[in-house]
Design a protein around this motif. Structure first.
Motif, PDB file in Angstrom:
ATOM      1  N   THR A   1       0.797  -1.227   0.000  1.00  0.00           N
ATOM      2  CA  THR A   1       0.000   0.000   0.000  1.00  0.00           C
ATOM      3  C   THR A   1       0.832   1.280   0.000  1.00  0.00           C
ATOM      4  OG1 THR A   1      -0.169   0.032   2.423  1.00  0.00           O
ATOM      5  CG2 THR A   1      -1.869  -1.185   1.218  1.00  0.00           C
ATOM      6  N   ALA A   2       2.084   1.225   0.416  1.00  0.00           N
ATOM      7  CA  ALA A   2       2.890   2.438   0.551  1.00  0.00           C
ATOM      8  C   ALA A   2       3.126   3.169  -0.771  1.00  0.00           C
ATOM      9  CB  ALA A   2       4.219   2.125   1.229  1.00  0.00           C
ATOM     10  N   PRO A   3       3.411   2.485  -1.886  1.00  0.00           N
ATOM     11  CA  PRO A   3       3.691   3.229  -3.117  1.00  0.00           C
ATOM     12  C   PRO A   3       2.572   4.169  -3.540  1.00  0.00           C
ATOM     13  CG  PRO A   3       4.484   0.993  -3.337  1.00  0.00           C
ATOM     14  CD  PRO A   3       3.699   1.049  -2.058  1.00  0.00           C
ATOM     15  N   ALA A   4       1.311   3.765  -3.358  1.00  0.00           N
ATOM     16  CA  ALA A   4       0.199   4.638  -3.723  1.00  0.00           C
ATOM     17  C   ALA A   4       0.166   5.886  -2.844  1.00  0.00           C
ATOM     18  CB  ALA A   4      -1.129   3.880  -3.604  1.00  0.00           C
ATOM     19  N   VAL A   5       0.532   5.737  -1.573  1.00  0.00           N
ATOM     20  CA  VAL A   5       0.511   6.864  -0.635  1.00  0.00           C
ATOM     21  C   VAL A   5       1.734   7.765  -0.830  1.00  0.00           C
ATOM     22  CG1 VAL A   5       0.511   7.527   1.799  1.00  0.00           C
ATOM     23  CG2 VAL A   5      -0.817   5.543   1.042  1.00  0.00           C
ATOM     24  N   LEU A   6       2.883   7.156  -1.017  1.00  0.00           N
ATOM     25  CA  LEU A   6       4.135   7.911  -1.065  1.00  0.00           C
ATOM     26  C   LEU A   6       4.485   8.397  -2.465  1.00  0.00           C
ATOM     27  CD1 LEU A   6       6.213   5.623   1.318  1.00  0.00           C
ATOM     28  CD2 LEU A   6       5.022   7.744   1.888  1.00  0.00           C
ATOM     29  N   GLY A   7       3.883   7.779  -3.482  1.00  0.00           N
ATOM     30  CA  GLY A   7       4.105   8.237  -4.846  1.00  0.00           C
ATOM     31  C   GLY A   7       5.407   7.779  -5.459  1.00  0.00           C
ATOM     32  N   VAL A   8       5.889   6.599  -5.056  1.00  0.00           N
ATOM     33  CA  VAL A   8       7.133   6.078  -5.621  1.00  0.00           C
ATOM     34  C   VAL A   8       7.034   4.560  -5.720  1.00  0.00           C
ATOM     35  CG1 VAL A   8       8.235   5.953  -3.340  1.00  0.00           C
ATOM     36  CG2 VAL A   8       9.660   6.035  -5.386  1.00  0.00           C
ATOM     37  N   PRO A   9       7.455   3.953  -6.836  1.00  0.00           N
ATOM     38  CA  PRO A   9       7.411   2.490  -6.939  1.00  0.00           C
ATOM     39  C   PRO A   9       8.323   1.849  -5.894  1.00  0.00           C
ATOM     40  CG  PRO A   9       7.733   3.495  -9.103  1.00  0.00           C
ATOM     41  CD  PRO A   9       7.904   4.581  -8.094  1.00  0.00           C
ATOM     42  N   ALA A  10       7.857   0.772  -5.315  1.00  0.00           N
ATOM     43  CA  ALA A  10       8.607   0.142  -4.231  1.00  0.00           C
ATOM     44  C   ALA A  10       9.975  -0.345  -4.674  1.00  0.00           C
ATOM     45  CB  ALA A  10       7.797  -1.017  -3.653  1.00  0.00           C
ATOM     46  N   HIS A  11      10.098  -0.834  -5.913  1.00  0.00           N
ATOM     47  CA  HIS A  11      11.390  -1.397  -6.330  1.00  0.00           C
ATOM     48  C   HIS A  11      12.481  -0.336  -6.400  1.00  0.00           C
ATOM     49  CE1 HIS A  11      11.112   0.147 -10.476  1.00  0.00           C
ATOM     50  NE2 HIS A  11       9.835  -0.154 -10.408  1.00  0.00           N
ATOM     51  N   GLU A  12      12.117   0.953  -6.523  1.00  0.00           N
ATOM     52  CA  GLU A  12      13.125   2.018  -6.545  1.00  0.00           C
ATOM     53  C   GLU A  12      13.758   2.225  -5.165  1.00  0.00           C
ATOM     54  OE1 GLU A  12      11.767   5.624  -8.291  1.00  0.00           O
ATOM     55  OE2 GLU A  12      11.128   4.660 -10.161  1.00  0.00           O
ATOM     56  N   LEU A  13      13.096   1.730  -4.131  1.00  0.00           N
ATOM     57  CA  LEU A  13      13.593   1.925  -2.756  1.00  0.00           C
ATOM     58  C   LEU A  13      14.011   0.610  -2.096  1.00  0.00           C
ATOM     59  CD1 LEU A  13      10.918   4.472  -1.460  1.00  0.00           C
ATOM     60  CD2 LEU A  13      13.113   4.944  -2.550  1.00  0.00           C
ATOM     61  N   ARG A  14      14.085  -0.449  -2.859  1.00  0.00           N
ATOM     62  CA  ARG A  14      14.410  -1.756  -2.288  1.00  0.00           C
ATOM     63  C   ARG A  14      15.752  -1.725  -1.571  1.00  0.00           C
ATOM     64  NH1 ARG A  14      13.545  -4.869  -6.651  1.00  0.00           N
ATOM     65  NH2 ARG A  14      15.630  -4.463  -7.420  1.00  0.00           N
ATOM     66  N   ASP A  15      15.758  -2.184  -0.299  1.00  0.00           N
ATOM     67  CA  ASP A  15      16.962  -2.250   0.541  1.00  0.00           C
ATOM     68  C   ASP A  15      17.610  -0.880   0.740  1.00  0.00           C
ATOM     69  OD1 ASP A  15      16.900  -5.069   1.016  1.00  0.00           O
ATOM     70  OD2 ASP A  15      17.705  -5.400  -0.993  1.00  0.00           O
ATOM     71  N   ARG A  16      16.792   0.187   0.768  1.00  0.00           N
ATOM     72  CA  ARG A  16      17.330   1.538   0.937  1.00  0.00           C
ATOM     73  C   ARG A  16      16.572   2.290   2.026  1.00  0.00           C
ATOM     74  NH1 ARG A  16      16.814   4.679  -4.449  1.00  0.00           N
ATOM     75  NH2 ARG A  16      18.148   6.164  -3.326  1.00  0.00           N
ATOM     76  N   ARG A  17      17.258   3.266   2.654  1.00  0.00           N
ATOM     77  CA  ARG A  17      16.643   4.273   3.510  1.00  0.00           C
ATOM     78  C   ARG A  17      16.906   5.610   2.825  1.00  0.00           C
ATOM     79  NH1 ARG A  17      15.816  -0.687   4.974  1.00  0.00           N
ATOM     80  NH2 ARG A  17      14.927  -0.940   7.051  1.00  0.00           N
ATOM     81  N   VAL A  18      15.847   6.344   2.513  1.00  0.00           N
ATOM     82  CA  VAL A  18      15.950   7.524   1.653  1.00  0.00           C
ATOM     83  C   VAL A  18      15.321   8.723   2.355  1.00  0.00           C
ATOM     84  CG1 VAL A  18      15.244   8.507  -0.562  1.00  0.00           C
ATOM     85  CG2 VAL A  18      15.849   6.087  -0.415  1.00  0.00           C
ATOM     86  N   GLU A  19      16.004   9.862   2.308  1.00  0.00           N
ATOM     87  CA  GLU A  19      15.438  11.100   2.835  1.00  0.00           C
ATOM     88  C   GLU A  19      14.181  11.455   2.041  1.00  0.00           C
ATOM     89  OE1 GLU A  19      16.540  12.845   5.425  1.00  0.00           O
ATOM     90  OE2 GLU A  19      18.458  11.815   5.778  1.00  0.00           O
ATOM     91  N   LEU A  20      13.139  11.888   2.752  1.00  0.00           N
ATOM     92  CA  LEU A  20      11.890  12.211   2.071  1.00  0.00           C
ATOM     93  C   LEU A  20      12.066  13.379   1.100  1.00  0.00           C
ATOM     94  CD1 LEU A  20       8.964  11.288   1.914  1.00  0.00           C
ATOM     95  CD2 LEU A  20       8.407  12.918   3.731  1.00  0.00           C
ATOM     96  N   THR A  21      13.045  14.238   1.356  1.00  0.00           N
ATOM     97  CA  THR A  21      13.311  15.356   0.440  1.00  0.00           C
ATOM     98  C   THR A  21      13.793  14.879  -0.925  1.00  0.00           C
ATOM     99  OG1 THR A  21      15.488  15.549   1.496  1.00  0.00           O
ATOM    100  CG2 THR A  21      13.793  17.109   2.185  1.00  0.00           C
ATOM    101  N   ASP A  22      14.241  13.623  -1.019  1.00  0.00           N
ATOM    102  CA  ASP A  22      14.626  13.072  -2.319  1.00  0.00           C
ATOM    103  C   ASP A  22      13.407  12.681  -3.155  1.00  0.00           C
ATOM    104  OD1 ASP A  22      17.271  13.358  -1.637  1.00  0.00           O
ATOM    105  OD2 ASP A  22      17.562  11.255  -1.084  1.00  0.00           O
ATOM    106  N   LEU A  23      12.237  12.620  -2.510  1.00  0.00           N
ATOM    107  CA  LEU A  23      11.027  12.151  -3.184  1.00  0.00           C
ATOM    108  C   LEU A  23       9.946  13.219  -3.284  1.00  0.00           C
ATOM    109  CD1 LEU A  23      10.732   8.689  -1.358  1.00  0.00           C
ATOM    110  CD2 LEU A  23      11.890   9.177  -3.521  1.00  0.00           C
ATOM    111  N   TRP A  24       9.849  14.076  -2.268  1.00  0.00           N
ATOM    112  CA  TRP A  24       8.820  15.111  -2.228  1.00  0.00           C
ATOM    113  C   TRP A  24       9.487  16.482  -2.256  1.00  0.00           C
ATOM    114  CZ3 TRP A  24       5.001  13.530   2.268  1.00  0.00           C
ATOM    115  CH2 TRP A  24       4.463  12.251   1.988  1.00  0.00           C
ATOM    116  N   PRO A  25       8.747  17.543  -2.598  1.00  0.00           N
ATOM    117  CA  PRO A  25       9.332  18.893  -2.591  1.00  0.00           C
ATOM    118  C   PRO A  25       9.932  19.241  -1.228  1.00  0.00           C
ATOM    119  CG  PRO A  25       7.203  18.914  -3.684  1.00  0.00           C
ATOM    120  CD  PRO A  25       7.347  17.545  -3.082  1.00  0.00           C
ATOM    121  N   ALA A  26      11.141  19.802  -1.248  1.00  0.00           N
ATOM    122  CA  ALA A  26      11.867  20.074  -0.001  1.00  0.00           C
ATOM    123  C   ALA A  26      11.093  21.016   0.913  1.00  0.00           C
ATOM    124  CB  ALA A  26      13.244  20.661  -0.324  1.00  0.00           C
ATOM    125  N   SER A  27      10.425  22.030   0.339  1.00  0.00           N
ATOM    126  CA  SER A  27       9.680  22.979   1.169  1.00  0.00           C
ATOM    127  C   SER A  27       8.546  22.275   1.918  1.00  0.00           C
ATOM    128  CB  SER A  27       9.123  24.117   0.309  1.00  0.00           C
ATOM    129  OG  SER A  27       8.275  23.600  -0.711  1.00  0.00           O
TER     130      SER A  27
END
Length: 230
Positions: free
Chosen positions: A72-98
């Motif tokens: 369910t997370a990809p629909a909420v977060l707006g990113v395909p799950a396979h792009e984040l596999r085995d990763r911890r990513v800052e949300l600013t890399d995915l959503w507008p920094a402001s």
């Protein structure tokens, strides 16, 4: 200390944890088919789907998270799950920094960061397309131990179509997801005091040696050592 509760977001779990300082032992985070939205003071991150154990490290202190129901997370977060596999990513890399700065400040300043983080997820979910109901059916079927080919037929999909949809939703194919869910079933049984031999049979492993191999590969340590960590 770790605490969790059911979220108001369907199927999700909200949790908090205090990580000790450097040099203290921290148990591994095991693959579970899920993705998490994470907060620690001044930061929002996404934990992608894991295919192996992840050992928390780096920044000690208080953490909170919302663990989305598998798929369910990809629909909420707006990113395909396979792009984040085995990763911890800052949300600013995915959503507008402001936008992320505003949300981070809101959770930082909350009396209860768990509740504030949950509100962020709920607001995002209200604006997102609902998750594909097929995905929940897939999780339930795999968690019951049914073969991937049979599930694909029942869902009216080819094996290739099912694999593509699973990559987007879960970060890996249905066979890997089945292994991850089987591991979680086995750990739940073993932690309830079921012997490893009986756990292997009830969770869907060929035998206890098969269970031992999967635990070592997915969790990075023998089953008995893993069970002692709890």
């Amino acid at each position: 200390m770790y605490v969790e509760r059911a979220s108001r977001l369907a199927g999700a779990v909200v949790w908090s944890r205090v990580l000790p300082g450097s040099g203290s032992a921290v148990g591994p985070v095991l693959p579970d088919g899920c993705m998490d939205l994470l907060w620690t003071e001044g930061r929002l991150l996404i934990a992608g789907p894991d295919t192996r154990a992840y050992v928390p490290g780096g920044v000690p202190g208080g953490w909170a998270g919302i663990r989305f129901y598998p798929g369910t997370a990809p629909a909420v977060l707006g990113v395909p799950a396979h792009e984040l596999r085995d990763r911890r990513v800052e949300l600013t890399d995915l959503w507008p920094a402001s936008r992320v700065r505003l949300l981070t400040g809101r959770v930082d300043g909350a009396a209860d960061p768990m509740n504030a983080l949950e509100e962020v997820a709920l607001e995002r979910a209200r604006d997102a397309r609902p998750p594909d109901p097929l995905l929940r059916a897939l999780v339930a079927a795999l968690d019951s131990g049914r073969p991937v080919a049979a599930i694909a037929d029942e869902l009216g999909l080819s094996a290739r179509q099912l694999h593509r949809r699973a990559l987007v939703a879960f970060g890996y194919g249905p066979k890997t997801l089945a292994r991850v869910l089987r591991l979680q079933r086995a750990l739940a049984l073993a932690r309830d005091g079921v012997s490893l031999a009986e756990t292997a049979a009830r969770a869907g492993f060929a035998d206890q040696a098969h269970l031992a191999r999967d635990v070592k590969e997915l969790a990075g340590m023998p089953a008995r050592e893993l069970l002692r960590l709890r």
